[in-house]
Design a protein around this motif. Structure first.
Motif, PDB file in Angstrom:
ATOM      1  N   ALA A   1       0.920  -1.289  -0.206  1.00  0.00           N
ATOM      2  CA  ALA A   1      -0.115  -0.062  -0.072  1.00  0.00           C
ATOM      3  C   ALA A   1       0.915   1.411   0.060  1.00  0.00           C
ATOM      4  O   ALA A   1       0.659   1.989  -0.599  1.00  0.00           O
ATOM      5  N   LYS A   2       2.055   1.428   0.836  1.00  0.00           N
ATOM      6  CA  LYS A   2       2.604   2.492   0.930  1.00  0.00           C
ATOM      7  C   LYS A   2       3.780   2.542  -0.129  1.00  0.00           C
ATOM      8  O   LYS A   2       4.243   3.796  -0.592  1.00  0.00           O
ATOM      9  N   ILE A   3       4.303   1.540  -0.821  1.00  0.00           N
ATOM     10  CA  ILE A   3       5.343   1.630  -1.581  1.00  0.00           C
ATOM     11  C   ILE A   3       5.585   0.786  -2.826  1.00  0.00           C
ATOM     12  O   ILE A   3       5.524   1.193  -3.807  1.00  0.00           O
ATOM     13  N   LYS A   4       5.426  -0.641  -2.547  1.00  0.00           N
ATOM     14  CA  LYS A   4       5.870  -1.554  -3.739  1.00  0.00           C
ATOM     15  C   LYS A   4       4.582  -1.670  -4.840  1.00  0.00           C
ATOM     16  O   LYS A   4       5.129  -1.760  -6.043  1.00  0.00           O
ATOM     17  N   ARG A   5       3.408  -1.676  -4.290  1.00  0.00           N
ATOM     18  CA  ARG A   5       2.540  -1.806  -5.268  1.00  0.00           C
ATOM     19  C   ARG A   5       2.604  -2.782  -6.338  1.00  0.00           C
ATOM     20  O   ARG A   5       2.584  -2.629  -7.556  1.00  0.00           O
ATOM     21  N   ARG A   6       2.984  -4.175  -5.770  1.00  0.00           N
ATOM     22  CA  ARG A   6       3.177  -5.314  -6.620  1.00  0.00           C
ATOM     23  C   ARG A   6       2.109  -6.372  -6.215  1.00  0.00           C
ATOM     24  O   ARG A   6       1.392  -6.147  -5.183  1.00  0.00           O
ATOM     25  N   GLU A   7       2.298  -7.514  -6.780  1.00  0.00           N
ATOM     26  CA  GLU A   7       1.432  -8.586  -6.692  1.00  0.00           C
ATOM     27  C   GLU A   7       1.460  -9.147  -5.390  1.00  0.00           C
ATOM     28  O   GLU A   7       2.542  -9.339  -4.803  1.00  0.00           O
ATOM     29  N   SER A   8       0.267  -9.456  -4.848  1.00  0.00           N
ATOM     30  CA  SER A   8       0.244  -9.853  -3.388  1.00  0.00           C
ATOM     31  C   SER A   8       0.935 -11.157  -3.099  1.00  0.00           C
ATOM     32  O   SER A   8       1.274 -11.422  -1.985  1.00  0.00           O
ATOM     33  N   PHE A   9       1.118 -11.953  -4.142  1.00  0.00           N
ATOM     34  CA  PHE A   9       1.701 -13.348  -3.952  1.00  0.00           C
ATOM     35  C   PHE A   9       3.096 -13.332  -4.030  1.00  0.00           C
ATOM     36  O   PHE A   9       3.651 -14.445  -3.526  1.00  0.00           O
ATOM     37  N   ARG A  10       3.660 -12.107  -4.180  1.00  0.00           N
ATOM     38  CA  ARG A  10       5.008 -12.385  -4.283  1.00  0.00           C
ATOM     39  C   ARG A  10       5.552 -11.849  -2.704  1.00  0.00           C
ATOM     40  O   ARG A  10       5.385 -11.411  -1.890  1.00  0.00           O
ATOM     41  N   PRO A  11       6.543 -12.875  -2.337  1.00  0.00           N
ATOM     42  CA  PRO A  11       7.106 -12.984  -0.836  1.00  0.00           C
ATOM     43  C   PRO A  11       8.073 -11.636  -0.854  1.00  0.00           C
ATOM     44  O   PRO A  11       8.809 -11.226  -1.791  1.00  0.00           O
ATOM     45  N   PHE A  12       8.285 -11.486   0.555  1.00  0.00           N
ATOM     46  CA  PHE A  12       9.461 -10.516   1.013  1.00  0.00           C
ATOM     47  C   PHE A  12      10.474 -11.361   1.877  1.00  0.00           C
ATOM     48  O   PHE A  12      10.229 -12.495   2.321  1.00  0.00           O
ATOM     49  N   ALA A  13      11.674 -10.925   1.688  1.00  0.00           N
ATOM     50  CA  ALA A  13      12.839 -11.543   2.113  1.00  0.00           C
ATOM     51  C   ALA A  13      13.385 -11.299   3.510  1.00  0.00           C
ATOM     52  O   ALA A  13      13.226 -10.266   3.960  1.00  0.00           O
ATOM     53  N   PRO A  14      13.974 -12.296   4.452  1.00  0.00           N
ATOM     54  CA  PRO A  14      14.538 -12.114   5.617  1.00  0.00           C
ATOM     55  C   PRO A  14      16.061 -11.878   5.483  1.00  0.00           C
ATOM     56  O   PRO A  14      16.742 -12.710   4.772  1.00  0.00           O
ATOM     57  N   SER A  15      16.534 -10.829   6.020  1.00  0.00           N
ATOM     58  CA  SER A  15      18.127 -10.723   6.150  1.00  0.00           C
ATOM     59  C   SER A  15      18.280 -11.263   7.719  1.00  0.00           C
ATOM     60  O   SER A  15      17.694 -10.717   8.538  1.00  0.00           O
ATOM     61  N   VAL A  16      19.138 -12.282   7.698  1.00  0.00           N
ATOM     62  CA  VAL A  16      19.057 -12.910   9.233  1.00  0.00           C
ATOM     63  C   VAL A  16      20.875 -12.755   9.492  1.00  0.00           C
ATOM     64  O   VAL A  16      21.491 -13.142   8.356  1.00  0.00           O
ATOM     65  N   LEU A  17      20.976 -12.821  10.727  1.00  0.00           N
ATOM     66  CA  LEU A  17      22.170 -12.706  11.260  1.00  0.00           C
ATOM     67  C   LEU A  17      23.028 -14.127  10.838  1.00  0.00           C
ATOM     68  O   LEU A  17      22.269 -15.201  11.103  1.00  0.00           O
ATOM     69  N   GLU A  18      24.205 -14.352  10.485  1.00  0.00           N
ATOM     70  CA  GLU A  18      24.470 -15.560  10.024  1.00  0.00           C
ATOM     71  C   GLU A  18      24.570 -16.632  11.150  1.00  0.00           C
ATOM     72  O   GLU A  18      24.504 -17.903  10.713  1.00  0.00           O
ATOM     73  N   ALA A  19      24.983 -16.210  12.307  1.00  0.00           N
ATOM     74  CA  ALA A  19      24.985 -17.072  13.407  1.00  0.00           C
ATOM     75  C   ALA A  19      23.908 -17.697  13.715  1.00  0.00           C
ATOM     76  O   ALA A  19      23.570 -18.773  14.355  1.00  0.00           O
ATOM     77  N   ALA A  20      22.619 -17.145  13.200  1.00  0.00           N
ATOM     78  CA  ALA A  20      21.334 -17.637  13.786  1.00  0.00           C
ATOM     79  C   ALA A  20      20.576 -18.590  12.733  1.00  0.00           C
ATOM     80  O   ALA A  20      19.529 -18.779  12.810  1.00  0.00           O
ATOM     81  N   VAL A  21      21.091 -18.663  11.617  1.00  0.00           N
ATOM     82  CA  VAL A  21      20.531 -19.432  10.438  1.00  0.00           C
ATOM     83  C   VAL A  21      20.173 -20.648  11.174  1.00  0.00           C
ATOM     84  O   VAL A  21      19.042 -21.241  10.681  1.00  0.00           O
ATOM     85  N   ALA A  22      21.030 -21.552  11.489  1.00  0.00           N
ATOM     86  CA  ALA A  22      20.524 -22.711  12.093  1.00  0.00           C
ATOM     87  C   ALA A  22      19.394 -22.849  12.869  1.00  0.00           C
ATOM     88  O   ALA A  22      18.601 -23.834  13.062  1.00  0.00           O
ATOM     89  N   ASP A  23      19.179 -21.860  13.819  1.00  0.00           N
ATOM     90  CA  ASP A  23      17.933 -21.761  14.678  1.00  0.00           C
ATOM     91  C   ASP A  23      16.811 -21.622  13.931  1.00  0.00           C
ATOM     92  O   ASP A  23      15.766 -21.788  14.519  1.00  0.00           O
TER      93      ASP A  23
END
Length: 581
Positions: free
Chosen positions: A454-476
């Motif tokens: 609504a605020k910015i992207k105005r793209r298809e609702s089925f498209r996912p957004f991505a997580p940026s995760v600390l590399e030490a926390a990936v396995a958890d």
């Protein structure tokens, strides 16, 4: 030794500069032209690379382009004799070839006051892809695979990399192509723009693979690990497909034949609503791609008995398939560099020349920050010039030179549900925003997709957004544990964690993660740490800093995007703009 690598006269035109085997700069032309996937000669990207390295064009000793019209020449002749296409198709190919052969003239035109006096190299398209994957990877020995639409009369090539050497041992030649299969079905599903394949990949989890019998009629797997198309469903091999590869957005006409509609039903037009049938076809297309892709790489793994895999080519952008490699094959490590598609051919062409001329392997691409950077003076001047517009948008301006405080402020804003524009350091290389030209949000909010759209992207609702995760926390948090610095692999999120981060959990429980290292991006890492300290969640939602345009490059583009959208906070370097609601 200074080498300029180019991807020219194709989508995602780009340039890269290598000195003594070390990458100094790389950028796509679209970021400077502000046209997505810009095709043509990358003059502005070249100018940036030279400027970043403090060089003049005359100091460049070698220029390499990721195309060699002499490659596979006898096979081309044999095909034309036995399968004569329409004359207009042949003429189109000749015109395109001639434009690429004029790269030296284009350099002279773009830099009239300078002169390139070095050596010019044509590097076969897939060799450039393979070099871009292996020669910047952390692997000493690896299976190396390139899969895309077409380049120099082939659509796939694979073999083995050892040290500085690449042995290309098998290919799939024109007219058979997994890239053409995926692109043609993408067009059929109502996504006609160049590069829209990622929409089918995002739509696929909403459907069921009930069209696999039809897909296996379209794509056939061969005993040697390769594949072939049933060409009755395509037109690219016999008729002229309209396309545009020069000085603008790349465009391509329909690749599929009427027989595809006989098989699957009427095509979806772009304005048509998405139905379950379209979702099921999308899922089946993705499943067929994976079936062929894993067939190929499993055959290569069996032959070479290596457990490291380096991938490139446009199809290596299929992060869903990439993320399953360790699950379904004996490969244990996978490397896909930040610009796996044609843009990456600029790096590959440069490194292919470096190693061809005797250079040793000494460089590993472990981050993507090879683009322009802007300092405090640039940002301060911009804010001063636009102070009236900023005030009119009801924004406050604050300078926070203390990095921990800056990161705590941004993390607090994210935790409060605000949308934060994050503009820092050197621009990313490749299509993904990786923490320097990013929009950041709270992954815990189930309504965050709707808020962003609504605020910015105005793209298809089925498209996912991505997580940026600390590399030490990936396995958890994920069922796999590996470094994914370029957001090129999709992992399954642990089932018990999915409800905690709904904004970055796709419908099938997956996430296209980026692992963030303190070593390669300390400020972004610190911001995510600050968010974790507030929320116990070691990741943020990360999407590209843009609004239906290329990712922002300069501070002005970031400020313009902030002001014309409903973004809440903009952090450019140490300058913070906060919109008062």
């Amino acid at each position: 030794m200074i080498i300029l690598g180019l991807n020219a006269f194709h989508g995602d035109s780009s340039a890269a500069l290598v000195r003594d085997g070390v990458l100094l700069a790389a950028a796509e032309e679209e970021r400077f032209r502000r046209v997505k996937h810009w095709a043509g000669f990358p003059s502005r990207a070249i100018a940036y690379c030279l400027r970043e390295a403090g060089l003049q064009l005359g100091e460049v000793q070698h220029t390499a382009v990721n195309q060699d019209s002499q490659a596979n020449f006898l096979r081309k002749i044999r095909y034309l004799v036995t399968n004569p296409p329409e004359l207009e198709l042949v003429l189109d190919r000749v015109r395109n070839r001639r434009s690429r052969e004029k790269v030296p003239d284009q350099l002279t035109k773009a830099f009239p006051s300078e002169r390139f006096t070095g050596t010019f190299h044509n590097i076969e398209h897939h060799l450039a892809h393979l070099s871009s994957a292996f020669h910047v990877s952390p692997f000493e020995h690896a299976v190396v695979v390139s899969v895309d639409g077409f380049g120099d009369f082939s659509s796939a090539a694979w073999g083995v990399g050892r040290g500085r050497d690449l042995a290309v041992e098998q290919r799939v030649h024109f007219p058979h192509s997994l890239g053409i299969f995926y692109q043609g079905l993408t067009q059929y599903l109502g996504f006609p723009r160049y590069g829209d394949e990622y929409k089918v990949m995002g739509l696929a989890p909403y459907g069921r693979p009930v069209y696999m019998n039809a897909m296996r009629k379209i794509v056939r797997l061969l005993a040697d690990g390769s594949f072939e198309l049933d060409l009755s469903y395509f037109v690219h091999h016999r008729t002229r497909v309209p396309y545009q590869w020069t000085d603008g957005s790349p465009e391509m006409g329909d690749l599929f034949a009427p027989a595809l509609e006989d098989l699957l039903g009427p095509r979806r037009k772009p304005a048509d609503p998405l139905e379950d049938r379209h979702r099921d076809i999308a899922r089946s297309v993705q499943a067929m791609y994976e079936e062929a892709f894993f067939h190929l790489i499993q055959s290569a793994q069996t032959r070479y008995c290596l457990t490291d895999l380096a991938l490139a080519g446009g199809c290596a952008m299929n992060s869903v398939a990439n993320g399953k490699v360790r699950r379904v094959t004996p490969f244990r490590r996978v490397y896909v560099q930040a610009a796996a598609g044609d843009a990456g051919g600029a790096i590959g062409a440069a490194f292919a020349v470096w190693h061809r001329l005797g250079g040793e392997r000494s460089f590993v691409m472990d981050h993507a920050y090879w683009g322009p950077e802007f300092g405090p003076a640039d940002i301060a001047g911009l804010v001063s010039e636009h102070r009236a517009e900023i005030a009119a948008a009801c924004c406050t301006i604050e300078e926070i030179p203390d990095e921990p405080a800056l990161c705590r402020l941004a993390a607090s804003a994210i935790a409060e549900g605000r949308v934060v524009g994050w503009f820092q350091g050197r621009m990313e290389w490749g299509p993904r925003a990786l923490g320097n030209r990013s929009i950041l949000c709270d992954p815990r909010r189930s309504d965050m997709k709707a808020i962003l759209n609504a605020k910015i992207k105005r793209r298809e609702s089925f498209r996912p957004f991505a997580p940026s995760v600390l590399e030490a926390a990936v396995a958890d948090w994920f069922e796999e544990d590996d470094a994914v610095p370029f957001m090129m692999q999709v992992f399954q999120i642990r089932e018990e964690k999915r409800s905690l981060i709904p904004a970055v959990t796709h419908v099938d429980g997956s996430g296209r993660l980026q692992t963030v290292s303190r070593r390669t991006n300390p400020r972004y890492h610190r911001l995510i740490e600050a968010f974790r300290d507030l929320t116990d969640i070691p990741m943020v939602l990360n999407t590209s800093f843009n609004e239906n345009e290329p990712v922002v490059c300069e501070p002005k583009e970031a400020l313009d995007c902030f002001l014309r959208t409903r973004m809440d906070v903009l952090v450019m370097g140490e300058t913070v703009l906060v919109r008062r609601n």
